[in-house]
Design a protein around this motif. Structure first.
Motif, short mmCIF file in Angstrom:
data_model
loop_
_atom_site.label_atom_id
_atom_site.label_comp_id
_atom_site.label_asym_id
_atom_site.label_seq_id
_atom_site.Cartn_x
_atom_site.Cartn_y
_atom_site.Cartn_z
N VAL A 33 10.62 -8.77 -11.54
CA VAL A 33 11.83 -8.47 -10.52
C VAL A 33 12.53 -9.37 -9.90
O VAL A 33 12.15 -10.03 -9.98
N PRO A 34 13.47 -9.32 -10.34
CA PRO A 34 14.85 -10.10 -9.62
C PRO A 34 15.05 -10.04 -7.79
O PRO A 34 14.64 -8.94 -7.03
N TRP A 35 15.56 -11.15 -7.04
CA TRP A 35 15.34 -11.35 -5.93
C TRP A 35 16.34 -10.11 -5.53
O TRP A 35 15.50 -9.08 -4.48
N TRP A 36 17.51 -9.33 -5.99
CA TRP A 36 18.13 -8.93 -5.42
C TRP A 36 17.72 -7.14 -5.94
O TRP A 36 17.68 -6.40 -4.72
N PHE A 37 16.91 -7.08 -6.63
CA PHE A 37 15.93 -5.28 -6.91
C PHE A 37 14.84 -5.59 -5.74
O PHE A 37 14.53 -4.77 -4.83
N VAL A 38 14.48 -6.53 -5.18
CA VAL A 38 13.61 -6.93 -4.38
C VAL A 38 13.87 -6.73 -3.06
O VAL A 38 13.83 -5.79 -1.52
N GLN A 39 15.19 -7.09 -2.06
CA GLN A 39 15.93 -6.86 -1.39
C GLN A 39 16.66 -5.41 -0.93
O GLN A 39 16.48 -4.94 -0.12
N ARG A 40 16.67 -4.68 -2.25
CA ARG A 40 16.86 -3.06 -1.76
C ARG A 40 15.94 -2.25 -1.91
O ARG A 40 16.23 -1.46 -1.29
N TYR A 41 14.81 -2.77 -2.15
CA TYR A 41 13.78 -1.41 -3.50
C TYR A 41 12.30 -1.62 -2.82
O TYR A 41 12.17 -2.78 -2.82
N ASP A 42 11.53 -0.95 -2.39
CA ASP A 42 10.51 -1.31 -2.24
C ASP A 42 10.00 -0.63 -4.28
O ASP A 42 10.57 0.52 -4.67
N LEU A 43 9.15 -1.76 -5.21
CA LEU A 43 8.86 -1.06 -6.22
C LEU A 43 6.69 -1.08 -5.73
O LEU A 43 6.03 -1.90 -5.63
N SER A 44 6.85 -0.15 -6.96
CA SER A 44 4.85 -0.59 -7.31
C SER A 44 5.19 0.54 -8.52
O SER A 44 5.88 1.12 -9.36
N LEU A 45 3.74 0.08 -9.14
CA LEU A 45 3.39 0.58 -10.27
C LEU A 45 2.50 1.65 -10.42
O LEU A 45 1.32 1.09 -9.81
N LEU A 46 2.68 2.73 -10.87
CA LEU A 46 1.92 4.46 -10.96
C LEU A 46 0.97 4.30 -12.00
O LEU A 46 1.30 3.83 -12.92
N ASP A 47 -0.53 4.07 -11.98
CA ASP A 47 -1.20 5.23 -13.14
C ASP A 47 -0.96 6.65 -13.15
O ASP A 47 -0.04 7.47 -12.90
N ARG A 48 -1.42 7.63 -14.33
CA ARG A 48 -0.88 8.61 -14.40
C ARG A 48 -1.72 9.46 -13.51
O ARG A 48 -0.99 11.08 -13.64
N ASP A 49 -2.34 9.21 -13.01
CA ASP A 49 -3.06 10.01 -11.71
C ASP A 49 -1.99 9.69 -10.63
O ASP A 49 -2.68 10.11 -9.39
N ASN A 50 -1.11 9.37 -9.97
CA ASN A 50 -0.25 8.43 -9.20
C ASN A 50 -0.77 7.84 -8.51
O ASN A 50 -0.23 7.37 -7.21
N LYS A 51 -2.18 6.38 -8.95
CA LYS A 51 -2.61 5.65 -7.59
C LYS A 51 -2.18 4.28 -8.13
O LYS A 51 -1.48 4.30 -9.34
N GLN A 52 -1.43 3.84 -7.10
CA GLN A 52 -0.47 2.70 -7.20
C GLN A 52 -1.94 1.48 -7.71
O GLN A 52 -2.82 1.18 -6.67
N LEU A 53 -0.91 1.43 -8.72
CA LEU A 53 -2.03 -0.27 -9.00
C LEU A 53 -1.63 -1.43 -8.97
O LEU A 53 -1.99 -2.66 -8.88
N SER A 54 -0.27 -1.36 -8.56
CA SER A 54 0.65 -2.60 -8.35
C SER A 54 1.60 -2.32 -6.69
O SER A 54 2.19 -1.07 -6.94
#
Length: 275
Positions: free
Chosen positions: A197-218
């Motif tokens: 994930v580049p620096w400009w993406f981190v500055q603009r957005y909150d990013l997370s990784l979800l599983d099939r049950d919408n549980k946040q993994l990262s």
């Protein structure tokens, strides 16, 4: 009496006119502001979807490149039945040296293993006597399922996410020889996102990784959720990984609500002036 009324109207009229004019201006400003706000929201949503799509494609290309390299290196290894022990040992040593260099360039790669048909480790990096606790055991059912699936399809296959100290993802690469050997790479998904994930993406957005049950993994702290957005349209989700992986990337913009607050104050000003 008429003189008093006329005097009152003459003195009241300038203030009444000014109030009507101000109310009209505030109403027009609020209306134009609302149109501007909705257009900005739509533009931001389009940009978010494009940025997230770019990120997903960038990560996918990196994973695909690693997969192709591993497959080529593993398929270059001689099968034990057709090779002398000395040449096999040399080939395995060269393979370990190559993957060590590859892992230094890819911090998200925790290990690369070369397994026989029974799942025993023939070579790999890092070198160890006992498998480190941070790595999933080779006997993990999810790894076994991925290996069987890969052999049945004769294709590279990702396992389901294995949750340990971090969400782990195992890539299984079938090796085309009569011994049914397997190449295996273990990814730390937290590290993968941090790395790609580049620096400009981190500055603009909150990013997370979800599983099939919408549980946040990262990220693992779980500090990012969908409840802090203005509306559902502030959040964009995109499928991540191969088909049926059940994973998705979710992004939402930083600093929401400032424009909406300005419009609310304009609306309050109109109401106050009216009353």
């Amino acid at each position: 009496m008429p003189k008093a009324t006329d005097y009152f109207l003459r003195n009241r009229w300038p203030w009444l006119s000014a109030s009507i004019l101000l109310t009209g201006l505030l109403f027009v400003s609020t209306t134009l502001g609302w149109y501007w706000y909705t257009e900005q929201r739509a533009a931001a949503a389009r940009q978010l979807s494009l940025d997230l799509l770019w990120l997903e494609q960038s990560i996918a290309e990196s994973l695909q490149g690693n997969k192709n390299i591993l497959a080529n290196w593993a398929n270059d290894l001689p099968a034990s039945a057709a090779s002398k022990p000395a040449s096999t040992a040399k080939a395995l040593e060269e393979f370990s040296s190559r993957i060590a260099g590859m892992m230094k360039e890819n911090p998200a790669l925790l290990s690369i293993d070369y397994l026989d048909k029974d799942g025993a480790r023939l070579a790999g990096f890092p070198a160890y006597t006992e498998r480190p606790e941070r790595l999933p055991p080779l006997s993990d059912p999810l790894i076994g399922n991925a290996i069987r699936h890969s052999r049945d399809l004769d294709l590279s296959v990702y396992s389901q996410v294995i949750e340990q100290y971090a969400p782990l993802w195992v890539l299984v690469v079938p090796v085309k020889n009569e011994d049914e050997r397997t190449g295996m790479a273990t990814y730390d998904l937290d590290q993968l996102l941090s790395q790609k994930v580049p620096w400009w993406f981190v500055q603009r957005y909150d990013l997370s990784l979800l599983d099939r049950d919408n549980k946040q993994l990262s990220p693992r702290d779980g500090s990012q959720d969908g409840g802090n957005s203005d509306t559902y349209t502030d959040i964009y989700k995109l499928a991540f990984g191969p088909m049926n992986s059940g994973l998705s990337l979710r992004a939402s913009p930083h600093h929401r609500g400032q424009s909406k607050t300005l419009l609310a104050w304009l609306a309050v000003a109109v109401g106050w002036d009216y009353w």
